[in-house]
Design a protein around this motif. Structure first.
Motif, PDB file in Angstrom:
ATOM      1  N   LEU A   1     -29.251 -23.943 -82.481  1.00 25.12           N
ATOM      2  CA  LEU A   1     -28.788 -24.216 -83.837  1.00 25.12           C
ATOM      3  C   LEU A   1     -29.939 -24.641 -84.739  1.00 25.12           C
TER       4      LEU A   1
ATOM      5  N   GLU B   1     -27.294 -26.939 -89.130  1.00 30.62           N
ATOM      6  CA  GLU B   1     -26.040 -26.734 -88.388  1.00 30.62           C
ATOM      7  C   GLU B   1     -25.761 -27.914 -87.469  1.00 30.62           C
TER       8      GLU B   1
ATOM      9  N   GLN C   1     -18.713 -32.281 -89.855  1.00 28.05           N
ATOM     10  CA  GLN C   1     -17.630 -31.482 -89.285  1.00 28.05           C
ATOM     11  C   GLN C   1     -16.316 -32.227 -89.478  1.00 28.05           C
TER      12      GLN C   1
ATOM     13  N   LEU D   1     -18.925 -21.586 -86.733  1.00 31.52           N
ATOM     14  CA  LEU D   1     -20.295 -21.246 -87.119  1.00 31.52           C
ATOM     15  C   LEU D   1     -20.678 -19.824 -86.707  1.00 31.52           C
TER      16      LEU D   1
END
Length: 144
Positions: free
Chosen positions: A12, A16, A21, A127
């Protein structure tokens, strides 16, 4: 499985890894750290040892999280490898109810990690990545 997730995290971008989240404890990085820290903290507490919650700082990198996992894992593994059947019903009493048995706490740790692996799996798919399989079949866990 945790090592596989940590390896997956290396693919990632930093954005990210640190992006907020929905659910969990805020980000993929914070969730991985939370899984590692909660396991270590409970293992130390049921043994009557002190624990200190590790806070993810802005300067922390995935490499530092991986190193922390290795450091904590050695202590957790030593405890699990030394497990005695009579510990199953040993009472954890820190002076604050509820007072649970060591076996219940160990099962909680397993369920806790599985819960967060589910969150990581959803985030991976959001993602556009393939998540690490949560399947324990075929991993030869009893031989490791």
């Amino acid at each position: 499985m945790r090592s596989e997730w940590l390896n997956w995290c290396e693919t990632l971008s930093e954005a990210e890894l640190l992006a907020p989240q929905v659910g969990g404890v805020g980000s993929i990085a914070k969730t991985m750290l939370h899984i590692i820290d909660v396991e270590w903290s409970w293992i130390r507490r049921i043994q009557g040892q002190s624990d200190e919650e590790y806070q993810l700082g802005s300067e922390d990198s995935l490499e530092q999280i991986i190193q922390l996992n290795h450091r904590y894992h050695n202590e957790v593994k030593a405890f699990v490898d030394a497990w005695e059947p009579e510990w199953e019903k040993r009472l954890y009493d820190d002076g604050h109810p509820p007072f649970d048995r060591w076996g219940e706490i160990m099962r909680h740790l397993i369920a806790h990690e599985i819960h967060h692996i589910g969150q990581l799996s959803v985030w991976a798919r959001q993602l556009g990545y393939e998540p690490i399989s949560a399947n324990v079949i075929g991993r030869n866990l009893l031989e490791k």
